[in-house]
Every structure is written in C-alpha cells, then in structure tokens.
Design a protein around this motif. Structure first.
Motif, short mmCIF file in Angstrom:
data_model
loop_
_atom_site.label_atom_id
_atom_site.label_comp_id
_atom_site.label_asym_id
_atom_site.label_seq_id
_atom_site.Cartn_x
_atom_site.Cartn_y
_atom_site.Cartn_z
N VAL A 11 0.84 -1.20 0.00
CA VAL A 11 0.00 0.00 0.00
C VAL A 11 0.87 1.25 0.00
CG1 VAL A 11 -1.65 1.33 1.37
CG2 VAL A 11 -1.99 -1.12 1.05
N VAL A 12 1.91 1.26 0.80
CA VAL A 12 2.82 2.41 0.84
C VAL A 12 3.52 2.58 -0.50
CG1 VAL A 12 4.93 3.31 1.90
CG2 VAL A 12 3.12 2.36 3.34
N LEU A 13 3.96 1.49 -1.10
CA LEU A 13 4.63 1.55 -2.40
C LEU A 13 3.70 2.10 -3.47
CD1 LEU A 13 7.14 0.84 -4.10
CD2 LEU A 13 6.08 -1.38 -4.49
N LEU A 14 2.46 1.64 -3.49
CA LEU A 14 1.49 2.14 -4.46
C LEU A 14 1.16 3.61 -4.22
CD1 LEU A 14 -0.97 -0.87 -4.75
CD2 LEU A 14 0.65 -0.05 -6.46
N LEU A 15 1.08 4.01 -2.99
CA LEU A 15 0.82 5.42 -2.67
C LEU A 15 1.97 6.31 -3.16
CD1 LEU A 15 -1.02 7.48 -1.25
CD2 LEU A 15 0.29 7.07 0.81
N VAL A 16 3.19 5.89 -2.91
CA VAL A 16 4.36 6.66 -3.37
C VAL A 16 4.39 6.70 -4.90
CG1 VAL A 16 6.88 6.66 -3.46
CG2 VAL A 16 5.71 6.28 -1.28
N ALA A 17 4.09 5.58 -5.54
CA ALA A 17 4.07 5.55 -7.01
C ALA A 17 3.01 6.50 -7.56
CB ALA A 17 3.82 4.13 -7.50
N ALA A 58 9.99 18.77 -13.14
CA ALA A 58 10.73 19.45 -14.21
C ALA A 58 12.13 19.86 -13.77
CB ALA A 58 9.96 20.67 -14.68
N MET A 59 12.30 20.15 -12.50
CA MET A 59 13.62 20.55 -12.03
C MET A 59 14.63 19.41 -12.11
SD MET A 59 13.01 20.88 -7.96
CE MET A 59 11.44 20.28 -7.43
N PHE A 60 14.13 18.18 -12.25
CA PHE A 60 15.01 17.02 -12.41
C PHE A 60 15.14 16.61 -13.87
CE2 PHE A 60 13.07 16.47 -8.15
CZ PHE A 60 14.22 16.63 -7.40
N GLY A 61 14.52 17.37 -14.76
CA GLY A 61 14.58 17.09 -16.18
C GLY A 61 13.59 16.04 -16.64
N ILE A 62 12.61 15.76 -15.81
CA ILE A 62 11.60 14.76 -16.14
C ILE A 62 10.28 15.49 -16.38
CG2 ILE A 62 10.43 12.68 -15.37
CD1 ILE A 62 12.75 12.26 -13.41
N VAL A 63 9.92 15.66 -17.65
CA VAL A 63 8.73 16.42 -17.99
C VAL A 63 7.91 15.64 -19.02
CG1 VAL A 63 7.89 18.62 -18.90
CG2 VAL A 63 10.03 18.54 -17.66
N LEU A 119 1.81 9.21 -6.07
CA LEU A 119 2.26 10.59 -5.82
C LEU A 119 3.33 11.02 -6.82
CD1 LEU A 119 2.36 10.66 -1.92
CD2 LEU A 119 0.77 11.87 -3.43
N LEU A 120 4.24 10.11 -7.14
CA LEU A 120 5.27 10.43 -8.14
C LEU A 120 4.65 10.64 -9.52
CD1 LEU A 120 8.20 8.08 -7.11
CD2 LEU A 120 8.17 10.58 -7.06
N TYR A 121 3.69 9.81 -9.88
CA TYR A 121 3.03 9.98 -11.16
C TYR A 121 2.27 11.31 -11.21
CZ TYR A 121 -0.08 9.50 -15.09
OH TYR A 121 -0.76 9.75 -16.26
N PHE A 122 1.59 11.65 -10.14
CA PHE A 122 0.86 12.92 -10.09
C PHE A 122 1.81 14.10 -10.24
CE2 PHE A 122 -0.92 16.50 -7.66
CZ PHE A 122 -2.11 16.68 -8.35
N ALA A 123 2.93 14.05 -9.52
CA ALA A 123 3.92 15.13 -9.62
C ALA A 123 4.49 15.22 -11.03
CB ALA A 123 5.03 14.92 -8.60
N TRP A 124 4.77 14.07 -11.65
CA TRP A 124 5.30 14.05 -13.02
C TRP A 124 4.29 14.61 -14.01
CZ3 TRP A 124 3.41 11.07 -17.15
CH2 TRP A 124 4.18 11.13 -18.31
N ALA A 125 3.02 14.22 -13.89
CA ALA A 125 1.98 14.65 -14.82
C ALA A 125 1.72 16.14 -14.72
CB ALA A 125 0.70 13.86 -14.56
N ARG A 126 1.89 16.71 -13.55
CA ARG A 126 1.67 18.15 -13.36
C ARG A 126 2.93 18.99 -13.62
NH1 ARG A 126 -3.70 19.66 -12.48
NH2 ARG A 126 -4.71 17.79 -11.75
#
Length: 68
Positions: free
Chosen positions: A7-13, A26-31, A15-22
């Motif tokens: 559950v924690v792994l899926l939650l983190v995944a 971008a500061m890490f070069g992932i857009v 959150l990362l997808y949400f941050a990437w999609a929004r």
C-alpha cells in the motif's frame, strides 16, 4: 506487513506519477511531452494551417417566434 508495504509503495508511485503529470519533476529534467512543447514547435507541426476557418455558430430561432 507485506500488505502495508504494498500500500505504501502504491501510494508513493501514485504521488510520483501525479507530480510528473503536473510538471512538478521538471527541475530534475523529467517532464511529460505535452508540457515540454512550446508554441514554435507546435506551429512547425501543423499541416496546412491556412485551411483553418473559424466560423460563428448560428443560433436557432427562439421557439416563441416560430410559426406553428
């Protein structure tokens, strides 16, 4: 214990997808591709833009003014 870790792994995944999609990563070069495009690049991708015509939509006559 494994279920909690999953559950924690899926939650983190998620959150990362949400941050990437929004564009939050971008500061890490992932857009995402849709955020990295700018107008000059989009204009170059257009196919025969001179054929585009913008027309006003004709509104139908009100029901009270129609003859029965």
């Amino acid at each position: 214990m494994r279920l909690r870790a999953l559950v924690v792994l899926l939650l983190v995944a998620n959150l990362l997808y949400f941050a990437w999609a929004r564009g939050g990563l971008a500061m890490f070069g992932i857009v995402p591709a849709r955020l990295s495009q700018s107008e000059p690049e989009r204009l170059a991708q257009q196919i025969r833009p001179q054929l585009l015509q913008i027309r006003k939509e004709e509104s139908p006559a009100p029901a009270s003014s129609r003859a029965p």
